[in-house]
Design a protein around this motif. Sequence first.
Motif, PDB file in Angstrom:
ATOM      1  N   UNK A 108      42.516  62.306  53.973  1.00 27.59           N
ATOM      2  CA  UNK A 108      41.932  61.682  55.466  1.00 27.59           C
ATOM      3  C   UNK A 108      42.834  62.341  56.584  1.00 27.59           C
ATOM      4  N   UNK A 109      44.364  62.270  56.195  1.00 25.36           N
ATOM      5  CA  UNK A 109      45.341  62.351  57.188  1.00 25.36           C
ATOM      6  C   UNK A 109      45.142  63.769  57.651  1.00 25.36           C
ATOM      7  N   UNK A 110      44.433  64.658  57.051  1.00 28.44           N
ATOM      8  CA  UNK A 110      44.578  66.173  57.645  1.00 28.44           C
ATOM      9  C   UNK A 110      43.228  66.324  58.675  1.00 28.44           C
ATOM     10  N   UNK A 111      42.625  65.187  59.001  1.00 28.54           N
ATOM     11  CA  UNK A 111      41.465  65.065  59.786  1.00 28.54           C
ATOM     12  C   UNK A 111      42.229  65.056  61.428  1.00 28.54           C
ATOM     13  N   UNK A 112      41.642  65.912  62.210  1.00 25.18           N
ATOM     14  CA  UNK A 112      42.058  65.651  63.684  1.00 25.18           C
ATOM     15  C   UNK A 112      42.020  64.093  64.130  1.00 25.18           C
ATOM     16  N   UNK A 113      43.244  63.788  64.769  1.00 22.80           N
ATOM     17  CA  UNK A 113      43.194  62.336  65.429  1.00 22.80           C
ATOM     18  C   UNK A 113      42.201  61.952  66.182  1.00 22.80           C
ATOM     19  N   UNK A 114      41.388  62.744  66.745  1.00 27.12           N
ATOM     20  CA  UNK A 114      40.043  62.424  67.434  1.00 27.12           C
ATOM     21  C   UNK A 114      38.705  62.464  66.700  1.00 27.12           C
ATOM     22  N   UNK A 115      38.951  62.763  65.498  1.00 28.68           N
ATOM     23  CA  UNK A 115      37.678  62.740  64.471  1.00 28.68           C
ATOM     24  C   UNK A 115      37.221  61.176  64.494  1.00 28.68           C
ATOM     25  N   UNK A 116      35.850  61.024  64.611  1.00 29.36           N
ATOM     26  CA  UNK A 116      35.468  59.668  64.629  1.00 29.36           C
ATOM     27  C   UNK A 116      33.990  59.781  64.025  1.00 29.36           C
ATOM     28  N   UNK A 117      34.085  59.484  62.854  1.00 33.36           N
ATOM     29  CA  UNK A 117      32.711  59.491  61.921  1.00 33.36           C
ATOM     30  C   UNK A 117      31.766  58.396  62.338  1.00 33.36           C
ATOM     31  N   UNK A 118      30.421  58.757  62.159  1.00 35.72           N
ATOM     32  CA  UNK A 118      29.468  57.735  62.300  1.00 35.72           C
ATOM     33  C   UNK A 118      29.364  56.795  61.056  1.00 35.72           C
ATOM     34  N   UNK A 119      29.498  57.693  60.066  1.00 29.57           N
ATOM     35  CA  UNK A 119      29.277  57.077  58.617  1.00 29.57           C
ATOM     36  C   UNK A 119      30.292  57.650  57.649  1.00 29.57           C
ATOM     37  N   UNK A 120      30.975  56.876  56.651  1.00 25.42           N
ATOM     38  CA  UNK A 120      31.891  57.450  55.846  1.00 25.42           C
ATOM     39  C   UNK A 120      31.496  56.967  54.451  1.00 25.42           C
ATOM     40  N   UNK A 143      40.103  53.163  51.180  1.00 27.87           N
ATOM     41  CA  UNK A 143      39.736  52.173  52.511  1.00 27.87           C
ATOM     42  C   UNK A 143      40.991  51.883  53.467  1.00 27.87           C
ATOM     43  N   UNK A 144      42.086  51.958  52.859  1.00 25.35           N
ATOM     44  CA  UNK A 144      43.263  51.630  53.320  1.00 25.35           C
ATOM     45  C   UNK A 144      43.522  53.007  54.680  1.00 25.35           C
ATOM     46  N   UNK A 145      43.203  54.228  54.181  1.00 21.59           N
ATOM     47  CA  UNK A 145      43.331  55.484  55.060  1.00 21.59           C
ATOM     48  C   UNK A 145      42.365  55.376  56.014  1.00 21.59           C
ATOM     49  N   UNK A 146      41.143  54.495  55.834  1.00 23.40           N
ATOM     50  CA  UNK A 146      40.131  54.440  56.577  1.00 23.40           C
ATOM     51  C   UNK A 146      40.339  53.229  57.856  1.00 23.40           C
ATOM     52  N   UNK A 147      41.418  52.704  57.849  1.00 23.76           N
ATOM     53  CA  UNK A 147      41.868  51.687  58.778  1.00 23.76           C
ATOM     54  C   UNK A 147      42.068  52.424  60.246  1.00 23.76           C
ATOM     55  N   UNK A 148      42.209  53.734  60.285  1.00 28.07           N
ATOM     56  CA  UNK A 148      42.402  54.272  61.410  1.00 28.07           C
ATOM     57  C   UNK A 148      41.004  54.319  62.445  1.00 28.07           C
ATOM     58  N   UNK A 149      39.930  53.862  61.912  1.00 31.87           N
ATOM     59  CA  UNK A 149      38.678  53.874  62.368  1.00 31.87           C
ATOM     60  C   UNK A 149      38.047  52.249  62.510  1.00 31.87           C
ATOM     61  N   UNK A 150      38.967  51.452  62.396  1.00 39.17           N
ATOM     62  CA  UNK A 150      38.811  50.173  62.141  1.00 39.17           C
ATOM     63  C   UNK A 150      37.875  49.504  63.358  1.00 39.17           C
ATOM     64  N   UNK A 151      38.182  49.875  64.660  1.00 37.13           N
ATOM     65  CA  UNK A 151      37.731  49.580  65.911  1.00 37.13           C
ATOM     66  C   UNK A 151      36.492  50.228  66.149  1.00 37.13           C
ATOM     67  N   UNK A 152      35.820  51.073  65.315  1.00 35.93           N
ATOM     68  CA  UNK A 152      34.595  51.825  65.658  1.00 35.93           C
ATOM     69  C   UNK A 152      33.426  50.695  64.783  1.00 35.93           C
ATOM     70  N   UNK A 153      32.276  51.517  65.272  1.00 35.59           N
ATOM     71  CA  UNK A 153      31.129  50.633  64.460  1.00 35.59           C
ATOM     72  C   UNK A 153      30.525  51.637  63.135  1.00 35.59           C
ATOM     73  N   UNK A 154      31.487  52.670  62.785  1.00 36.65           N
ATOM     74  CA  UNK A 154      31.180  53.540  61.763  1.00 36.65           C
ATOM     75  C   UNK A 154      30.565  52.486  60.520  1.00 36.65           C
ATOM     76  N   UNK A 155      29.666  53.177  59.669  1.00 38.48           N
ATOM     77  CA  UNK A 155      29.139  52.638  58.474  1.00 38.48           C
ATOM     78  C   UNK A 155      30.143  53.105  57.204  1.00 38.48           C
ATOM     79  N   UNK A 156      30.506  52.227  56.368  1.00 39.58           N
ATOM     80  CA  UNK A 156      31.380  52.522  55.405  1.00 39.58           C
ATOM     81  C   UNK A 156      30.556  52.305  54.073  1.00 39.58           C
ATOM     82  N   UNK A 157      29.983  53.445  53.395  1.00 43.24           N
ATOM     83  CA  UNK A 157      28.927  53.203  52.365  1.00 43.24           C
ATOM     84  C   UNK A 157      29.575  53.743  51.110  1.00 43.24           C
TER      85      UNK A 157
END
Length: 272
Positions: free
Chosen positions: A54-66, A79-93
């Motif tokens: 996940x760290x290799x993804x661009x810093x601006x990358x913002x998924x709608x669904x994970x 999940x810990x690595x997904x904290x970078x998107x904690x302020x988004x409304x992404x669905x974590x499935x």
Amino acid sequence: MSKTILLVGCGKMGSAMLRGWQSAEGDFSIHVVDSNEEMRARAHAGGVPAYADIAALDSNFSPDGIVLAVEPGAITRVLGECLRWKDTDAAVISVAAGVRLEDMSAVLPSTSMSLIRVMPNIPAVIGEGMMVCCASARASKTSRTLTTQLLEGIGTVAWIDDEGQMDAVTAVSGCGPAYVFAFIEALVRAGVAAGLSEDLSRRLALATAAGSSRMALESDETAEELRRRVATPGGATSAAMKVLLEGDRLDGLLHESVEAAKKRSKELGKDS
């Protein structure tokens, strides 16, 4: 509008979902994360960007669904690595067996992300899976809709409100294909014992199981009604049913099997 989907884990289930999304009509922009170089190469070959982590993804990358299609033991780390998107409304499935919503929430507390747990089964690899979903209280309607759209690419989708039912779901549909395969195995052996060649017995058993399942799916009649229609009184099928159903032996065996699977599912959930 195209939805950006991050698929973490491209093993059997992850690959099945990826194929489903690529062949479905949904407008998805898929990105894959998998530490296995061969899996990444397969994704690249299909025109899907793939990364080692996940760290290799661009810093601006913002998924709608994970979509988390990793082993249960890897969920906390991912999940810990997904904290970078904690302020988004992404669905974590999560499709990781036994990982409960509270386990996910413990790693992602106080975020605006929607947490959704899914129990799939193995026929998803041919687009005929049964996916049962359960969402956290804070999951948005948009995230539920996105989850349904994603999973419909690999089979049938159902939602439940009570996560406590997930162990029973696991025991019936998650483990269910093995019960069906075991029945087919037994029918093949019975056919051989009755005098058929193994090849012919296998062909008969497989075609009969496939056709009967399709008939049950497409019929307005219940399985019991269909069974009674086949079993003409005094006929060969009735003679067989008398043996198979006598003393509720089939019901009893399946009840024991499902209860054993349900119990083990609960144990695995506590260990995850």
